[in-house]
Structures are given as structure tokens and as C-alpha cells.
Design a protein around this motif. Structure first.
Motif, short mmCIF file in Angstrom:
data_model
loop_
_atom_site.label_atom_id
_atom_site.label_comp_id
_atom_site.label_asym_id
_atom_site.label_seq_id
_atom_site.Cartn_x
_atom_site.Cartn_y
_atom_site.Cartn_z
N VAL A 148 0.84 -1.21 0.00
CA VAL A 148 0.00 0.00 0.00
C VAL A 148 0.87 1.25 0.00
CG1 VAL A 148 -2.07 -0.92 1.11
CG2 VAL A 148 -0.23 -0.09 2.53
N GLY A 149 0.35 2.31 -0.59
CA GLY A 149 1.06 3.58 -0.62
C GLY A 149 0.73 4.40 0.63
N ASP A 150 1.63 5.32 0.97
CA ASP A 150 1.38 6.15 2.16
C ASP A 150 0.26 7.16 1.90
OD1 ASP A 150 3.02 7.60 0.42
OD2 ASP A 150 4.59 7.99 1.89
N GLY A 151 0.19 7.68 0.67
CA GLY A 151 -0.92 8.57 0.32
C GLY A 151 -2.21 7.77 0.22
N GLU A 152 -2.11 6.56 -0.27
CA GLU A 152 -3.28 5.68 -0.37
C GLU A 152 -3.95 5.51 0.99
OE1 GLU A 152 -2.40 1.71 -1.77
OE2 GLU A 152 -4.53 1.20 -1.85
N LEU A 153 -3.16 5.61 2.05
CA LEU A 153 -3.73 5.40 3.39
C LEU A 153 -4.66 6.53 3.81
CD1 LEU A 153 -0.71 3.71 5.21
CD2 LEU A 153 -2.81 2.65 4.39
N ASN A 154 -4.83 7.55 2.96
CA ASN A 154 -5.89 8.54 3.19
C ASN A 154 -7.27 7.92 2.99
OD1 ASN A 154 -3.95 10.48 3.55
ND2 ASN A 154 -4.25 11.47 1.57
N GLU A 155 -7.30 6.80 2.27
CA GLU A 155 -8.60 6.15 1.99
C GLU A 155 -9.12 5.45 3.24
OE1 GLU A 155 -10.39 6.19 -0.69
OE2 GLU A 155 -8.99 7.02 -2.16
N GLY A 156 -10.32 5.77 3.66
CA GLY A 156 -10.91 5.14 4.84
C GLY A 156 -10.99 3.62 4.73
N GLN A 157 -11.18 3.15 3.50
CA GLN A 157 -11.30 1.69 3.28
C GLN A 157 -10.11 0.93 3.84
OE1 GLN A 157 -11.98 0.69 -0.80
NE2 GLN A 157 -12.18 -1.50 -0.40
N CYS A 158 -8.91 1.53 3.77
CA CYS A 158 -7.71 0.84 4.27
C CYS A 158 -7.87 0.53 5.75
CB CYS A 158 -6.47 1.71 4.10
SG CYS A 158 -6.14 2.17 2.39
N TRP A 159 -8.38 1.51 6.48
CA TRP A 159 -8.46 1.35 7.94
C TRP A 159 -9.59 0.40 8.33
CZ3 TRP A 159 -4.08 2.78 9.99
CH2 TRP A 159 -3.29 3.65 9.24
N GLU A 160 -10.59 0.30 7.51
CA GLU A 160 -11.63 -0.72 7.74
C GLU A 160 -11.02 -2.11 7.56
OE1 GLU A 160 -14.94 2.04 5.48
OE2 GLU A 160 -15.24 -0.11 5.47
N ALA A 161 -10.26 -2.26 6.49
CA ALA A 161 -9.63 -3.56 6.24
C ALA A 161 -8.63 -3.90 7.34
CB ALA A 161 -8.94 -3.55 4.87
N PHE A 162 -7.88 -2.89 7.80
CA PHE A 162 -6.88 -3.15 8.86
C PHE A 162 -7.55 -3.57 10.16
CE2 PHE A 162 -3.63 0.00 6.81
CZ PHE A 162 -3.46 -0.87 5.75
N GLN A 163 -8.71 -2.97 10.47
CA GLN A 163 -9.44 -3.40 11.69
C GLN A 163 -9.83 -4.86 11.57
OE1 GLN A 163 -12.21 -0.23 13.58
NE2 GLN A 163 -12.23 0.18 11.40
N PHE A 164 -10.25 -5.24 10.36
CA PHE A 164 -10.64 -6.64 10.12
C PHE A 164 -9.43 -7.56 10.31
CE2 PHE A 164 -11.06 -10.23 7.20
CZ PHE A 164 -12.34 -10.70 7.46
N LEU A 165 -8.29 -7.17 9.73
CA LEU A 165 -7.07 -7.99 9.86
C LEU A 165 -6.68 -8.14 11.34
CD1 LEU A 165 -4.76 -6.60 7.00
CD2 LEU A 165 -6.17 -8.65 6.96
N ALA A 166 -6.73 -7.02 12.06
CA ALA A 166 -6.30 -7.05 13.46
C ALA A 166 -7.26 -7.88 14.30
CB ALA A 166 -6.21 -5.62 14.00
N HIS A 167 -8.56 -7.68 14.08
CA HIS A 167 -9.54 -8.42 14.86
C HIS A 167 -9.34 -9.93 14.70
CE1 HIS A 167 -13.34 -9.54 16.73
NE2 HIS A 167 -13.52 -10.37 15.72
N HIS A 168 -9.09 -10.35 13.46
CA HIS A 168 -8.94 -11.79 13.20
C HIS A 168 -7.50 -12.26 13.36
CE1 HIS A 168 -13.06 -12.48 11.91
NE2 HIS A 168 -13.00 -11.32 11.27
N LYS A 169 -6.60 -11.37 13.80
CA LYS A 169 -5.17 -11.72 13.91
C LYS A 169 -4.72 -12.41 12.62
CE LYS A 169 -5.39 -12.60 18.99
NZ LYS A 169 -5.86 -11.32 19.36
N LEU A 170 -5.09 -11.79 11.52
CA LEU A 170 -4.90 -12.43 10.21
C LEU A 170 -3.45 -12.24 9.71
CD1 LEU A 170 -7.06 -14.06 8.67
CD2 LEU A 170 -7.38 -12.10 7.19
#
Ligand SMILES: Cc1ncc(C[n+]2csc(CCOP(=O)(O)OP(=O)(O)O)c2C)c(N)n1
Ligand SMILES: [Mg+2]
Length: 284
Positions: A148-170
């Protein structure tokens, strides 16, 4: 890392950079900056980390690569061609009508491309889906390398996906952030400041490994350490420079997606010649 291994990885980076620059120069324009900042990463991935079979791109035991910052497609294409997925000649069809190498990756067109990307943010959710599918199928040894790009991380979708990864310890998904400090039209700190990515990812529940994104040995070590984690989501934060390896573009405002004028072509030629010599001498 021993010296011989490091030499091989550095030579691998030079080859990817060389093929990418030749292709972009031939095209006359393109996303140079972000393609260059992942060259060393791609060399480490394709030379030392990934499991893949170029003759069977859809091999079910492979590791996956999701280039969420899809505009960097050209350096991914160079890496795939150099590692046997298709002929290098195909690189000289980039962006042409009907090409199998569109400016942004398309998994239905290009052997070795695992996800269709280009609309920033979406690759994070795709990678999370692939990671969850691997887990559900009991294929936890396989990994998804999400770039992922650092500017791309402005997209809210990234943080939704990261919450999912963290919750599932994926841990099947290794999030790799290309922290090159710039996005399309300027510095992150002038557009939307990222604050501290390391602390931010940690606070989202990730184990975070820092690496120097210009040094193959540092990237290699971080990816291998990240691959050992089995009890949480995991991230590799790469400290990179936009347009790294191309002196003319490092300080330029238009490094994101330049059109090459005569001066730029001359400067690109200097870098291309230096890389050709380095590769011909075996990376010594
Ligand atoms: C959803 C979406 N919005 C805008 C764009 C246009 N765009 C392409 S690249 C880019 C900047 C990305 O910056 P960064 O993620 O930092 O990429 P890099 O520095 O690695 O090139 C933008 C805004 C896009 N591709 N997708
Ligand atoms: Mg950036």
C-alpha cells in the motif's frame, strides 16, 4: 545477510529498475516515482521470499501479491517478466490498446497478477479476503503480501480492512507500507499528515517491523520476521524515497507521473546506462 546473497538481490533490483525505466521511457510517460520506491521490495519478494511457479501462475500453493497502489504496475510487470511469467518483449506494449499490460494491474489479463487494482484502497479489502480464504481452507502457511502507498492510506477503506485484519489476527496478510513521504501532487505533510505510521498501526493491533526500503538486506530481514508472527496482524513499514534510484527525479515535484521531455530523456538515459553497466558487471 551474506555478501553474495546481498549482491544477487542488488543485481535483481537493478534489473527491475532498468527494465521499468526502459519501458517508461519508450512509453514517454508514466508513474515513475511510486514504481521506483518499490523496486528493492520487489527484488526481495521475487528473489527470496515468495513461493511461485511462473509456468503455473495460478498454482494453488503460491503466495499472493496484491499491489494495492496499482499505479506502480510497471515495476511489478518488470519483476514478473524477469522472473519468467511472460516475455520481456511484452513490456513494450504497456498501456497500448488491447495490451495484457494495462497501466494498472488486471488479474484477468496478466500472468502473475493476483488482484485487479488502481482504485486506491480497494486492494486492502481484496487482500483481507484472500487472507481469510487461505485461513478457512487451512492454508495458513501461505501469505498475501499487500503493498500500500502512504498517500493511499488517506482512503478510509484501508483502515476498515486493517481493523478486520487485526480483529482476526490475520497474519496470513503482511501489510507493507511504502512510506515515500509523497503522494500525487505533493508531500503527505502538506496534504494530509500521516503522523506516526508505526504507532498508528500498533494502536490498530498490528505487530510492526521497520525497514530501510532502499536496502535489500533490511527489507529481507523485516519480511522474514513478519512471516514468523502467528498471533497478530502484521505490518512492515518501509522507509523509502519517491523515485529512488533515479537522481533526476528525486527532488522534482513531477516525480509522480512525469511526461518525459528531451532533458528528462537525456537524464533517464544516464541512469539506464549506469544500471546496464552495473548489471553487466554482475552487481559488483
Ligand atoms: C480512489 C482513488 N483516488 C485517486 C486516485 C488517483 N491517484 C493515483 S496515485 C495517487 C497518489 C497515491 O499516493 P501514494 O499512495 O503515496 O502512492 P506513491 O507515492 O507510492 O506513488 C492518486 C491520488 C486513484 N487511483 N484512486
Ligand atoms: Mg507515496
Amino acid at each position: 545477510m551474506d555478501k553474495e546473497k546481498e549482491r544477487q538481490l542488488k543485481k535483481g533490483s537493478a534489473e527491475i529498475r532498468l527494465e521499468t525505466l526502459k519501458m517508461l521511457k519508450w512509453r514517454g510517460y508514466g508513474h515513475l516515482g511510486g514504481a521506483m520506491s518499490i523496486v528493492e521490495l520487489l527484488s526481495v519478494l521475487y528473489n527470496d521470499i515468495l513461493r511461485y511457479k511462473p509456468e503455473v501462475p495460478a498454482w494453488e500453493d503460491r503466495d499472493y501479491v496484491v499491489l494495492s497502489k496499482g499505479h506502480s504496475g510497471p515495476s511489478l510487470y518488470a519483476a514478473l517478466a524477469l522472473h519468467g511469467f511472460f516475455d520481456k518483449e511484452l513490456l513494450y506494449t504497456l498501456n497500448e490498446g488491447g495490451t495484457s499490460l494495462p497501466s494498472h494491474p488486471d488479474r484477468l489479463r496478466t500472468p502473475g497478477v493476483d488482484a485487479t487494482t488502481g482504485s486506491l484502497g480497494q486492494g486492502t479489502s481484496v487482500a483481507a479476503g484472500i487472507g481469510m480464504a487461505l485461513r478457512k481452507e487451512g492454508r495458513s502457511g501461505q501469505k498475501v503480501y499487500l503493498i500500500v502507498g502512504d498517500g493511499e492510506l488517506n482512503e478510509g477503506q484501508c483502515w476498515e480492512a486493517f481493523q478486520f485484519l487485526a480483529h482476526h489476527k490475520l497474519h496470513e496478510v503482511i501489510v507493507i507500507i511504502d512510506y515515500n513521504k509523497r503522494q500525487l501532487d505533493g508531500k503527505l505533510t502538506d496534504i494530509i499528515t500521516p503522523f506516526d505510521f508505526h504507532k498508528k498501526m500498533e494502536s490498530f493491533g498490528f505487530r510492526v517491523f521497520d525497514a530501510d526500503g532502499r536496502e535489500e538486506s533490511s527489507i529481507d530481514e523485516a519480511l522474514k520476521a513478519a512471516g514468523q508472527v502467528t498471533d497478530s496482524a502484521v505490518c512492515v513499514l518501509l522507509d523509502t524515497v519517491k523515485a529512488q534510484g533515479v537522481p533526476y527525479y528525486i527532488e522534482r515535484e513531477d516525480s509522480h507521473a512525469p511526461k518525459f521531455d528531451a532533458k528528462a530523456k537525456e537524464e533517464l538515459d544516464k541512469t539506464i546506462q549506469a544500471l546496464e553497466q552495473y548489471v553487466a558487471e554482475g552487481g559488483r
